[in-house]
Structures are given as C-alpha cells and as structure tokens.
Design a protein around this motif. Structure first.
Motif, PDB file in Angstrom:
ATOM      1  N   ASP A 111       0.811  -1.218   0.000  1.00 18.47           N
ATOM      2  CA  ASP A 111       0.000   0.000   0.000  1.00 18.47           C
ATOM      3  C   ASP A 111       0.844   1.266   0.000  1.00 18.47           C
ATOM      4  OD1 ASP A 111      -2.233  -1.584   0.005  1.00 18.47           O
ATOM      5  OD2 ASP A 111      -2.664  -1.310   2.141  1.00 18.47           O
ATOM      6  N   ASN A 112       1.874   1.304   0.848  1.00 20.07           N
ATOM      7  CA  ASN A 112       2.648   2.535   1.041  1.00 20.07           C
ATOM      8  C   ASN A 112       3.939   2.596   0.238  1.00 20.07           C
ATOM      9  OD1 ASN A 112       0.709   3.049   2.977  1.00 20.07           O
ATOM     10  ND2 ASN A 112       1.999   2.419   4.669  1.00 20.07           N
ATOM     11  N   GLY A 113       4.502   1.440  -0.072  1.00 22.60           N
ATOM     12  CA  GLY A 113       5.799   1.421  -0.735  1.00 22.60           C
ATOM     13  C   GLY A 113       6.923   1.813   0.206  1.00 22.60           C
ATOM     14  N   PHE A 114       6.668   1.737   1.520  1.00 21.11           N
ATOM     15  CA  PHE A 114       7.673   2.104   2.522  1.00 21.11           C
ATOM     16  C   PHE A 114       8.464   0.869   2.918  1.00 21.11           C
ATOM     17  CE2 PHE A 114       8.913   2.423   7.009  1.00 21.11           C
ATOM     18  CZ  PHE A 114       9.797   3.481   6.905  1.00 21.11           C
ATOM     19  N   TYR A 115       9.783   0.945   2.774  1.00 22.32           N
ATOM     20  CA  TYR A 115      10.666  -0.158   3.115  1.00 22.32           C
ATOM     21  C   TYR A 115      11.538   0.216   4.301  1.00 22.32           C
ATOM     22  CZ  TYR A 115       9.387  -1.650  -1.580  1.00 22.32           C
ATOM     23  OH  TYR A 115       8.682  -2.024  -2.687  1.00 22.32           O
ATOM     24  N   GLN A 116      11.879  -0.759   5.121  1.00 20.37           N
ATOM     25  CA  GLN A 116      12.740  -0.538   6.280  1.00 20.37           C
ATOM     26  C   GLN A 116      14.216  -0.525   5.880  1.00 20.37           C
ATOM     27  OE1 GLN A 116      11.804  -0.009   9.444  1.00 20.37           O
ATOM     28  NE2 GLN A 116       9.634  -0.335   9.179  1.00 20.37           N
ATOM     29  N   MET A 117      14.545  -1.127   4.735  1.00 21.93           N
ATOM     30  CA  MET A 117      15.919  -1.184   4.243  1.00 21.93           C
ATOM     31  C   MET A 117      15.943  -0.606   2.832  1.00 21.93           C
ATOM     32  SD  MET A 117      17.033  -5.083   5.407  1.00 21.93           S
ATOM     33  CE  MET A 117      16.156  -5.885   4.108  1.00 21.93           C
ATOM     34  N   LYS A 118      17.140  -0.448   2.288  1.00 24.20           N
ATOM     35  CA  LYS A 118      17.262  -0.029   0.895  1.00 24.20           C
ATOM     36  C   LYS A 118      16.746  -1.163   0.022  1.00 24.20           C
ATOM     37  CE  LYS A 118      21.437   2.576   1.749  1.00 24.20           C
ATOM     38  NZ  LYS A 118      22.876   2.656   1.465  1.00 24.20           N
ATOM     39  N   GLU A 119      16.110  -0.820  -1.079  1.00 23.75           N
ATOM     40  CA  GLU A 119      15.533  -1.852  -1.946  1.00 23.75           C
ATOM     41  C   GLU A 119      16.584  -2.808  -2.488  1.00 23.75           C
ATOM     42  OE1 GLU A 119      12.276  -1.193  -4.667  1.00 23.75           O
ATOM     43  OE2 GLU A 119      12.179   0.867  -3.940  1.00 23.75           O
ATOM     44  N   CYS A 120      17.800  -2.333  -2.694  1.00 25.29           N
ATOM     45  CA  CYS A 120      18.849  -3.202  -3.229  1.00 25.29           C
ATOM     46  C   CYS A 120      19.365  -4.202  -2.193  1.00 25.29           C
ATOM     47  CB  CYS A 120      20.003  -2.371  -3.775  1.00 25.29           C
ATOM     48  SG  CYS A 120      20.803  -1.317  -2.547  1.00 25.29           S
ATOM     49  N   ASP A 121      19.056  -3.997  -0.906  1.00 23.01           N
ATOM     50  CA  ASP A 121      19.512  -4.900   0.158  1.00 23.01           C
ATOM     51  C   ASP A 121      18.605  -6.108   0.347  1.00 23.01           C
ATOM     52  OD1 ASP A 121      21.668  -3.257   0.627  1.00 23.01           O
ATOM     53  OD2 ASP A 121      20.718  -2.208   2.298  1.00 23.01           O
ATOM     54  N   TYR A 122      17.420  -6.079  -0.225  1.00 23.79           N
ATOM     55  CA  TYR A 122      16.496  -7.197  -0.103  1.00 23.79           C
ATOM     56  C   TYR A 122      16.902  -8.320  -1.058  1.00 23.79           C
ATOM     57  CZ  TYR A 122      13.176  -4.309   2.489  1.00 23.79           C
ATOM     58  OH  TYR A 122      12.564  -3.508   3.427  1.00 23.79           O
ATOM     59  N   LYS A 123      16.760  -9.553  -0.610  1.00 26.32           N
ATOM     60  CA  LYS A 123      16.998 -10.708  -1.481  1.00 26.32           C
ATOM     61  C   LYS A 123      15.749 -11.035  -2.276  1.00 26.32           C
ATOM     62  CE  LYS A 123      20.397 -12.789   1.563  1.00 26.32           C
ATOM     63  NZ  LYS A 123      20.713 -13.924   2.430  1.00 26.32           N
ATOM     64  N   SER A 124      14.604 -10.780  -1.688  1.00 33.30           N
ATOM     65  CA  SER A 124      13.325 -11.102  -2.311  1.00 33.30           C
ATOM     66  C   SER A 124      12.758  -9.882  -3.036  1.00 33.30           C
ATOM     67  CB  SER A 124      12.333 -11.569  -1.248  1.00 33.30           C
ATOM     68  OG  SER A 124      11.097 -11.858  -1.829  1.00 33.30           O
ATOM     69  N   ALA A 125      12.036 -10.153  -4.103  1.00 29.23           N
ATOM     70  CA  ALA A 125      11.401  -9.070  -4.853  1.00 29.23           C
ATOM     71  C   ALA A 125       9.954  -8.856  -4.437  1.00 29.23           C
ATOM     72  CB  ALA A 125      11.474  -9.362  -6.345  1.00 29.23           C
ATOM     73  N   LYS A 126       9.377  -9.837  -3.729  1.00 30.40           N
ATOM     74  CA  LYS A 126       7.963  -9.768  -3.366  1.00 30.40           C
ATOM     75  C   LYS A 126       7.786  -9.250  -1.941  1.00 30.40           C
ATOM     76  CE  LYS A 126       6.682 -13.382  -6.545  1.00 30.40           C
ATOM     77  NZ  LYS A 126       5.966 -14.629  -6.740  1.00 30.40           N
TER      78      LYS A 126
END
Length: 66
Positions: free
Chosen positions: A32-47
């Motif tokens: 809903d918000n598109g708010f992430y706790q980490m940088k998007e490049c630090d996530y392993k998952s895309a979902k």
C-alpha cells in the motif's frame, strides 16, 4: 529454500500463527505505502511477503506479545 529460515523467525516471534499475521500485515503495508525498512537493493526477495520476512529476521519489525 526460502531465506530467512523459519527457525530463525520463530525465535523472534514465538508462534507460527503470530508470524503469519505479522508478515501478512507488514506485506500489505509494503504494497500500500511502498515504505521499506531497508534499501531496496539490500532485499533478497522481490515480493512483499519475502521482504516482510527479511525485515522480521533483521529485527526491523517489532512484534508485541500481548
């Protein structure tokens, strides 16, 4: 195999049922918000569900046990 492991997550949350509820709520917030706790490049998952699991594993989502 899904990362992070279920054993690591259960140590942080305590119950499979609580884990499912917290992950579902956090994934919905991410969608809903598109708010992430980490940088998007630090996530392993895309979902969003995978990203919510990663945030819980890194203690970025606090779970209250009332």
């Amino acid at each position: 195999m899904r990362s992070p492991s279920i054993d690591k997550l259960l140590n942080k949350v305590g119950s499979k049922y609580l884990l499912v509820n917290v992950v579902a709520k956090r994934a919905k917030e991410i969608e809903d918000n598109g708010f992430y706790q980490m940088k998007e490049c630090d996530y392993k998952s895309a979902k969003p569900i995978g990203r919510a699991l990663e945030e819980i594993a890194k203690d970025l989502v606090q779970v209250r046990k009332d």
